[in-house]
Scaffold this motif. Structure first.
Motif, PDB file in Angstrom:
ATOM      1  N   LEU A 163     100.896  30.577  65.057  1.00  0.00           N
ATOM      2  CA  LEU A 163     101.268  31.435  63.881  1.00  0.00           C
ATOM      3  C   LEU A 163     101.367  33.031  64.328  1.00  0.00           C
ATOM      4  O   LEU A 163     102.221  33.408  63.775  1.00  0.00           O
ATOM      5  N   LYS A 164     100.689  33.245  65.451  1.00  0.00           N
ATOM      6  CA  LYS A 164     101.058  34.533  65.800  1.00  0.00           C
ATOM      7  C   LYS A 164     102.557  34.772  66.565  1.00  0.00           C
ATOM      8  O   LYS A 164     103.158  35.787  66.207  1.00  0.00           O
ATOM      9  N   THR A 165     103.100  33.547  66.962  1.00  0.00           N
ATOM     10  CA  THR A 165     104.306  33.554  67.608  1.00  0.00           C
ATOM     11  C   THR A 165     105.300  33.655  66.317  1.00  0.00           C
ATOM     12  O   THR A 165     106.523  34.280  66.371  1.00  0.00           O
ATOM     13  N   LEU A 166     105.105  32.814  65.323  1.00  0.00           N
ATOM     14  CA  LEU A 166     105.817  32.928  64.084  1.00  0.00           C
ATOM     15  C   LEU A 166     106.049  34.239  63.423  1.00  0.00           C
ATOM     16  O   LEU A 166     107.014  34.685  63.099  1.00  0.00           O
ATOM     17  N   LEU A 167     104.628  35.039  63.248  1.00  0.00           N
ATOM     18  CA  LEU A 167     104.804  36.340  62.865  1.00  0.00           C
ATOM     19  C   LEU A 167     105.445  37.352  63.477  1.00  0.00           C
ATOM     20  O   LEU A 167     106.046  37.893  62.862  1.00  0.00           O
ATOM     21  N   ASN A 168     105.399  37.167  64.718  1.00  0.00           N
ATOM     22  CA  ASN A 168     106.057  38.147  65.875  1.00  0.00           C
ATOM     23  C   ASN A 168     107.596  37.814  65.334  1.00  0.00           C
ATOM     24  O   ASN A 168     108.306  38.971  65.207  1.00  0.00           O
ATOM     25  N   ARG A 169     107.942  36.720  65.225  1.00  0.00           N
ATOM     26  CA  ARG A 169     109.418  36.480  64.855  1.00  0.00           C
ATOM     27  C   ARG A 169     109.856  37.101  63.850  1.00  0.00           C
ATOM     28  O   ARG A 169     110.948  37.435  63.315  1.00  0.00           O
ATOM     29  N   LEU A 170     109.016  37.061  62.876  1.00  0.00           N
ATOM     30  CA  LEU A 170     109.162  37.518  61.409  1.00  0.00           C
ATOM     31  C   LEU A 170     108.855  39.037  61.046  1.00  0.00           C
ATOM     32  O   LEU A 170     109.222  39.253  59.946  1.00  0.00           O
ATOM     33  N   GLY A 171     108.670  39.487  62.123  1.00  0.00           N
ATOM     34  CA  GLY A 171     108.128  41.146  62.153  1.00  0.00           C
ATOM     35  C   GLY A 171     106.924  41.336  61.461  1.00  0.00           C
ATOM     36  O   GLY A 171     106.863  42.076  60.466  1.00  0.00           O
ATOM     37  N   ASP A 172     105.903  40.839  62.231  1.00  0.00           N
ATOM     38  CA  ASP A 172     104.686  40.910  61.623  1.00  0.00           C
ATOM     39  C   ASP A 172     104.235  42.140  60.944  1.00  0.00           C
ATOM     40  O   ASP A 172     104.092  43.110  61.574  1.00  0.00           O
ATOM     41  N   PRO A 173     103.740  41.896  59.773  1.00  0.00           N
ATOM     42  CA  PRO A 173     103.414  43.240  58.993  1.00  0.00           C
ATOM     43  C   PRO A 173     102.031  43.299  58.909  1.00  0.00           C
ATOM     44  O   PRO A 173     101.609  44.432  58.345  1.00  0.00           O
ATOM     45  N   PHE A 174     101.029  42.532  59.438  1.00  0.00           N
ATOM     46  CA  PHE A 174      99.536  42.566  59.492  1.00  0.00           C
ATOM     47  C   PHE A 174      98.963  43.379  60.673  1.00  0.00           C
ATOM     48  O   PHE A 174      99.518  43.162  61.748  1.00  0.00           O
ATOM     49  N   PRO A 175      98.266  44.304  60.495  1.00  0.00           N
ATOM     50  CA  PRO A 175      97.321  44.480  59.239  1.00  0.00           C
ATOM     51  C   PRO A 175      98.237  45.269  58.254  1.00  0.00           C
ATOM     52  O   PRO A 175      99.091  46.169  58.758  1.00  0.00           O
ATOM     53  N   SER A 176      98.296  45.171  56.942  1.00  0.00           N
ATOM     54  CA  SER A 176      99.355  45.820  56.030  1.00  0.00           C
ATOM     55  C   SER A 176      98.625  46.612  55.117  1.00  0.00           C
ATOM     56  O   SER A 176      97.487  46.150  54.560  1.00  0.00           O
ATOM     57  N   ARG A 177      99.165  47.592  54.549  1.00  0.00           N
ATOM     58  CA  ARG A 177      98.677  48.503  53.596  1.00  0.00           C
ATOM     59  C   ARG A 177      99.598  48.258  52.287  1.00  0.00           C
ATOM     60  O   ARG A 177      99.217  48.807  51.206  1.00  0.00           O
ATOM     61  N   ASN A 178     100.301  47.044  52.275  1.00  0.00           N
ATOM     62  CA  ASN A 178     101.120  46.935  51.054  1.00  0.00           C
ATOM     63  C   ASN A 178     100.736  45.749  50.376  1.00  0.00           C
ATOM     64  O   ASN A 178     100.680  44.708  51.016  1.00  0.00           O
ATOM     65  N   MET A 179      99.919  45.774  49.085  1.00  0.00           N
ATOM     66  CA  MET A 179      99.581  44.612  48.312  1.00  0.00           C
ATOM     67  C   MET A 179     100.693  43.551  48.064  1.00  0.00           C
ATOM     68  O   MET A 179     100.306  42.467  48.013  1.00  0.00           O
ATOM     69  N   PHE A 180     101.835  43.986  47.991  1.00  0.00           N
ATOM     70  CA  PHE A 180     102.863  42.841  47.840  1.00  0.00           C
ATOM     71  C   PHE A 180     103.217  41.915  49.162  1.00  0.00           C
ATOM     72  O   PHE A 180     103.464  41.027  49.254  1.00  0.00           O
ATOM     73  N   HIS A 181     102.523  42.390  50.228  1.00  0.00           N
ATOM     74  CA  HIS A 181     102.383  41.189  51.542  1.00  0.00           C
ATOM     75  C   HIS A 181     101.258  40.259  51.133  1.00  0.00           C
ATOM     76  O   HIS A 181     101.218  39.389  52.193  1.00  0.00           O
ATOM     77  N   SER A 182     100.589  40.135  49.863  1.00  0.00           N
ATOM     78  CA  SER A 182      99.720  39.325  49.817  1.00  0.00           C
ATOM     79  C   SER A 182     100.201  37.806  49.597  1.00  0.00           C
ATOM     80  O   SER A 182      99.652  36.888  50.003  1.00  0.00           O
ATOM     81  N   MET A 183     101.296  37.946  49.060  1.00  0.00           N
ATOM     82  CA  MET A 183     101.964  36.304  49.036  1.00  0.00           C
ATOM     83  C   MET A 183     102.466  35.856  50.232  1.00  0.00           C
ATOM     84  O   MET A 183     102.107  34.639  50.663  1.00  0.00           O
ATOM     85  N   LEU A 184     102.727  36.594  51.284  1.00  0.00           N
ATOM     86  CA  LEU A 184     103.000  36.094  52.696  1.00  0.00           C
ATOM     87  C   LEU A 184     101.710  35.838  53.181  1.00  0.00           C
ATOM     88  O   LEU A 184     101.649  34.812  54.018  1.00  0.00           O
ATOM     89  N   ALA A 185     100.503  36.756  52.807  1.00  0.00           N
ATOM     90  CA  ALA A 185      99.269  36.327  53.554  1.00  0.00           C
ATOM     91  C   ALA A 185      99.038  34.677  53.144  1.00  0.00           C
ATOM     92  O   ALA A 185      98.291  33.999  53.805  1.00  0.00           O
ATOM     93  N   ARG A 186      99.097  34.620  51.579  1.00  0.00           N
ATOM     94  CA  ARG A 186      98.799  33.271  51.312  1.00  0.00           C
ATOM     95  C   ARG A 186      99.596  32.041  51.915  1.00  0.00           C
ATOM     96  O   ARG A 186      98.786  31.124  52.472  1.00  0.00           O
ATOM     97  N   ALA A 187     100.768  32.493  52.127  1.00  0.00           N
ATOM     98  CA  ALA A 187     101.687  31.264  52.811  1.00  0.00           C
ATOM     99  C   ALA A 187     101.252  30.963  54.396  1.00  0.00           C
ATOM    100  O   ALA A 187     101.012  30.130  54.798  1.00  0.00           O
ATOM    101  N   ILE A 188     100.786  32.316  55.039  1.00  0.00           N
ATOM    102  CA  ILE A 188     100.232  32.214  56.369  1.00  0.00           C
ATOM    103  C   ILE A 188      99.077  31.347  56.332  1.00  0.00           C
ATOM    104  O   ILE A 188      98.587  30.592  57.229  1.00  0.00           O
TER     105      ILE A 188
END
Length: 428
Positions: A284-309
């Motif tokens: 998952l770290k590899t996947l997120l790096n490929r997707l432009g890992d936004p975490f840690p994030s200050r944007n609550m709209f990243h909550s949907m991606l957080a749920r998917a992860i």
């Protein structure tokens, strides 16, 4: 002076469990007042528990929420087992984690597909989304079924499960049941990864804010237990919770508000990813790096991606556990003790804390339950103030309503679970 008032009432929160409303007061283009209202009547669960035997608690608290009953059960048994000093075996602890994985999968998938995604496709419900993205919705239901099957495996049924008890479980599933479940979950993991990739490609509002993240942490990705941490360096145990977290009554809401050392804070998927990013599995770290890992994030709209992860996290975890599954003694022996027990766990929506006082006969004399939604309520209101101001208060009322809904749904509030009974003093 021109005053414009906007009231967002029950229909505006139709894709939120329970009843709530938002009231705005705008004067000359500035936000004078904002009230996020939860006005469902109290449901008295804490009072219902008084006078009941401790063995009844898991089945009673499961009824607090139809979407996350496991969270209420696990926090409750954690509290009672800490008091009774129940010697849980590694098998019992691992099965608790496995059961909880199922709840995260089904709840997160439900939220993503039925509640959140329609916002991004200009649809009122999942029915409209299914017409535009049928394969996405079909995949979502398949992933959700993986969660339901996991809960049934150890809980006996997927809604209000009955398999859990203080000290362990009522039965240990067979190896044959585990093998069949394992095969189904293995088919779902690539679909969950594809879901995360797809969600990462959705254009989100740019809405960064400052907030404090609060979540449990362990060496693994924290789910059913752990120490509480926040992004300011706090680290505490269950019995220290009330020294830092306080509840109070807001005049415009039946749900209690929770503050941490006097400030609002965030619990839930985004807070967990912000604090436990380093605990993610390597793939998952590899996947997120490929997707432009936004975490840690200050944007609550990243909550949907957080749920998917997190769906990927717990599917991977469940598969790992089931690959070496063997039935074992399902429960541990212990003695009832009088006193107070404290417990918590990470519900899909965030931290869920329980406290029970028990007498020598095992009768509950007092109970306190602090659900995620009441903990997030102050943060939701602060988020709405900042997000709506950034969005533009001069926009049409309908656009403000739609944006407000999207903001609120980032928190996946379970409003029914947040209402408490309390003594209210008024001046007349």
């Amino acid at each position: 002076m021109t005053e414009r008032r906007i009231k967002i009432d029950v229909p505006s929160l139709a894709r939120v469990e329970g009843e709530g409303a938002l009231h705005l007061k705008i004067t000359e283009g500035a936000l004078d007042a904002l009230q996020f209202k939860i006005y469902e009547p109290p449901r008295f669960f804490e009072k219902f528990l008084e006078g009941r035997h401790y063995t009844e608690v898991p089945d009673i608290v499961a009824r607090i929420c139809g979407i996350c009953p496991v969270a209420y059960q696990v926090s409750a048994v954690n509290a009672l087992e800490s008091l009774f000093q129940a010697p849980l075996t590694p098998w019992i602890k691992q099965m608790r984690r496995l059961l909880y994985c199922g709840e995260w999968i089904q709840s997160h998938s439900l939220h993503i597909h039925l509640l959140a995604l329609p916002d991004y496709f200009s649809e009122e419900s999942v029915l409209g989304l299914a017409a535009k993205e049928p394969e996405v919705v079909k995949r979502g239901f398949a992933i959700q079924e993986a969660g339901n099957r996991l809960i049934r495996f150890l809980g006996g049924r997927s809604v209000h499960p009955v398999g859990l008890k203080v000290g362990g479980f009522h039965r240990a599933p067979s190896a044959e049941e585990a093998k069949e479940l394992l095969e189904f979950l293995q088919e779902r993991l690539p679909e969950a990864v594809a879901l995360a990739e797809w969600v990462a490609g959705i254009k989100l509002p740019e809405d960064e804010q400052e907030f404090v993240s609060v979540a449990l942490s362990t060496e693994q990705f924290a789910i059913e237990a752990g120490l509480l941490r926040n992004s300011q360096g706090l680290q505490i145990t269950e019995d220290q919770y009330e020294a830092h977290f306080t509840e109070s009554q807001s005049p415009h809401s039946t749900a209690l508000w929770s503050l941490m050392d006097g400030q609002d804070y965030l619990v839930g998927p985004l807070a967990r990813l912000n604090l436990n990013h380093d605990c993610l599995p390597a793939f998952l770290k590899t996947l997120l790096n490929r997707l432009g890992d936004p975490f840690p994030s200050r944007n609550m709209f990243h909550s949907m991606l957080a749920r998917a992860i997190e769906i990927c996290v717990v599917l991977h975890e469940a598969i790992s556990i089931l690959q070496s599954y063997q039935p074992d003694t399902p429960s541990a022996e212990f003695s009832v003790r009088a006193g107070a027990g404290f417990g918590w766990s990470e519900a899909p929506r965030g931290l869920l804390w329980h406290r029970y006082t028990v007498d020598e006969q095992g009768i509950i004399t007092a109970a306190k339950i602090v659900p995620p939604t009441s903990q997030n309520q102050a943060r939701i209101e602060r988020d709405l103030e900042k997000s709506l101001t950034a969005f533009g208060l001069d926009k049409a009322d309908e656009l403000l309503r739609l944006h407000s809904e999207k903001v609120v749904r980032n928190y996946d509030p379970c409003i029914s679970c947040a209402t408490h009974f309390l003594k209210l003093t008024t001046e007349r």
